[in-house]
Design a protein around this motif. Structure first.
Motif, PDB file in Angstrom:
ATOM      1  N   ILE A   1       8.731  -3.008  -9.281  1.00 20.21           N
ATOM      2  CA  ILE A   1       8.946  -2.157  -8.109  1.00 20.21           C
ATOM      3  C   ILE A   1       7.619  -1.564  -7.638  1.00 20.21           C
ATOM      4  CG2 ILE A   1       9.964   0.036  -7.347  1.00 20.21           C
ATOM      5  CD1 ILE A   1      12.379  -0.647  -9.130  1.00 20.21           C
ATOM      6  N   ILE A   2       6.817  -1.094  -8.586  1.00 19.01           N
ATOM      7  CA  ILE A   2       5.528  -0.487  -8.238  1.00 19.01           C
ATOM      8  C   ILE A   2       4.568  -1.531  -7.682  1.00 19.01           C
ATOM      9  CG2 ILE A   2       3.498   0.662  -9.196  1.00 19.01           C
ATOM     10  CD1 ILE A   2       5.418   2.061 -11.170  1.00 19.01           C
ATOM     11  N   LYS A   3       4.482  -2.676  -8.331  1.00 16.64           N
ATOM     12  CA  LYS A   3       3.577  -3.727  -7.870  1.00 16.64           C
ATOM     13  C   LYS A   3       3.963  -4.202  -6.469  1.00 16.64           C
ATOM     14  CE  LYS A   3       0.832  -4.555 -11.491  1.00 16.64           C
ATOM     15  NZ  LYS A   3      -0.640  -4.500 -11.434  1.00 16.64           N
ATOM     16  N   THR A   4       5.263  -4.362  -6.234  1.00 16.70           N
ATOM     17  CA  THR A   4       5.719  -4.810  -4.918  1.00 16.70           C
ATOM     18  C   THR A   4       5.355  -3.784  -3.853  1.00 16.70           C
ATOM     19  OG1 THR A   4       7.558  -6.040  -5.903  1.00 16.70           O
ATOM     20  CG2 THR A   4       7.738  -5.496  -3.570  1.00 16.70           C
ATOM     21  N   ALA A   5       5.496  -2.503  -4.198  1.00 10.16           N
ATOM     22  CA  ALA A   5       5.164  -1.446  -3.239  1.00 10.16           C
ATOM     23  C   ALA A   5       3.677  -1.433  -2.918  1.00 10.16           C
ATOM     24  CB  ALA A   5       5.596  -0.089  -3.791  1.00 10.16           C
ATOM     25  N   THR A   6       2.835  -1.678  -3.901  1.00  8.81           N
ATOM     26  CA  THR A   6       1.393  -1.681  -3.648  1.00  8.81           C
ATOM     27  C   THR A   6       1.011  -2.832  -2.712  1.00  8.81           C
ATOM     28  OG1 THR A   6       0.913  -3.052  -5.607  1.00  8.81           O
ATOM     29  CG2 THR A   6       0.898  -0.670  -5.908  1.00  8.81           C
ATOM     30  N   LYS A   7       1.626  -3.977  -2.916  1.00 11.06           N
ATOM     31  CA  LYS A   7       1.329  -5.126  -2.063  1.00 11.06           C
ATOM     32  C   LYS A   7       1.873  -4.905  -0.653  1.00 11.06           C
ATOM     33  CE  LYS A   7       1.371  -8.268  -6.025  1.00 11.06           C
ATOM     34  NZ  LYS A   7       2.104  -9.355  -6.717  1.00 11.06           N
ATOM     35  N   ARG A   8       3.050  -4.275  -0.561  1.00  6.84           N
ATOM     36  CA  ARG A   8       3.631  -3.999   0.749  1.00  6.84           C
ATOM     37  C   ARG A   8       2.731  -3.082   1.566  1.00  6.84           C
ATOM     38  NH1 ARG A   8       7.855  -1.240  -0.782  1.00  6.84           N
ATOM     39  NH2 ARG A   8       9.144  -3.050  -1.208  1.00  6.84           N
ATOM     40  N   GLU A   9       2.040  -2.181   0.875  1.00  5.89           N
ATOM     41  CA  GLU A   9       1.138  -1.258   1.561  1.00  5.89           C
ATOM     42  C   GLU A   9      -0.209  -1.890   1.900  1.00  5.89           C
ATOM     43  OE1 GLU A   9       1.584   2.068   2.657  1.00  5.89           O
ATOM     44  OE2 GLU A   9       3.610   1.250   2.452  1.00  5.89           O
ATOM     45  N   GLY A  10      -0.407  -3.125   1.480  1.00  9.05           N
ATOM     46  CA  GLY A  10      -1.635  -3.823   1.817  1.00  9.05           C
ATOM     47  C   GLY A  10      -2.839  -3.380   1.024  1.00  9.05           C
TER      48      GLY A  10
END
Length: 303
Positions: free
Chosen positions: A237-246
């Motif tokens: 969840i955290i990794k996906t959020a970091t990538k989503r934020e660019g």
């Protein structure tokens, strides 16, 4: 001519079954892995792993030190010690030569312990805002908010049950974190949330429904499943959020499932809370462990 066979280890795995229930599943997995590494190393050299002797254990420690972190080597030593005690064999691991071998490993690896990047409040707000308006997004928002405000380890977060959450009159939640790495007997600790996180949890529970005992659960084909999440879900969840934020790849790589706990502790320090209060909030027993978490926050105090 008779073939030579490597000495076979006693049935240490069956002895380890005695430990089930007395130690956390993660600890048990580490024990099995570490002992198997020692057994494999001994058998590759044609040596009997149990009972072992000081010279063999020292050689194993120093060989492992060339490949593994000092903390891993120390953990493997503890596993070897545990097997000897379970098998009621003479334990060689307390000999002074063992300590000297460990010191050599530690001195040869002068790298600093790797610390997860703190998921501080600025990141938290961005990550929550970026979650999609889906059942998965509802769950993930609640997990991010709760994990941060309770300063949970990822294992503590996924272990929460619906019965551990108590709404309060002021719109916040009281939560019981019943079992943790530093509280193996489940005495638990009380923690409290903000109104925002309470609202996020309520929105998730409204979708999830009352029939699930785990606070957070998997979602399959649009339905909540009566099963707990794995700890890797928190990291994902955290990794996906970091990538989503660019965020750039190097920054993404610094985040882990531990980042919620790290970031919340750093924020509390910068807000002026002392270490005793932070230790109480996060359930820490060791000031040395907490000090590593707070190190990067201290660097930013004067900015």
């Amino acid at each position: 001519m008779a073939s030579m066979e490597s000495p076979r280890a006693p049935d240490w795995r069956s002895e380890f079954e005695r430990l089930e229930g007395a130690y956390a599943p993660g600890t048990m997995r580490s024990y099995y892995s570490d002992v198997q590494a020692f057994v494999d190393w001994c058998e590759s050299r044609g040596q009997a792993p149990f009972p072992s002797d000081v010279e063999t254990v020292c050689a194993f420690i120093e060989a492992q030190g060339k490949e593994k972190a000092a903390s891993t080597v120390r953990r493997r030593l503890y596993a070897i010690r545990k097997v000897h005690r379970l098998l009621r064999l003479l334990d060689p691991t307390y000999d002074e030569d063992i300590n000297l071998s460990l010191r050599r490993v530690r001195r040869a690896k002068l790298t600093r312990p790797k610390q997860a990047k703190g998921l501080t409040r600025d990141f938290l707000d961005r990550f929550i805002a970026g979650e999609p308006d889906t059942p998965w997004g509802l769950r993930n928002k609640a997990m991010l908010g709760l994990g941060y405000e309770l300063l949970t380890r990822r294992s503590e977060l996924v272990a929460l049950r619906s019965e551990d959450i108590f709404p309060r009159n002021d719109g916040t939640l009281q939560v019981i974190v019943r079992r943790s790495k530093s509280d193996p007997f489940g005495q638990g600790r009380l923690a409290f949330t903000s109104r925002r996180t309470a609202a996020l949890v309520e929105a998730w529970l409204d979708w999830r429904g009352p029939h699930i005992s785990w606070l957070f659960c998997p979602i399959y084909q649009g339905k909540a499943i009566e099963r707990d999440l794995s700890t890797t879900t928190v990291k994902r969840i955290i990794k996906t959020a970091t990538k989503r934020e660019g965020l750039d790849p190097d920054t993404v790589g610094e985040f882990s499932g531990h980042s919620l706990r790290v970031g919340a502790a750093q924020d509390l320090l910068k807000m002026g809370h002392d270490t005793a209060a932070i230790m109480r909030a996060g359930g820490w027993k060791s000031i040395n462990v907490l000090a590593r978490y707070l190190e990067m926050a201290e660097h930013n105090v004067w900015t």
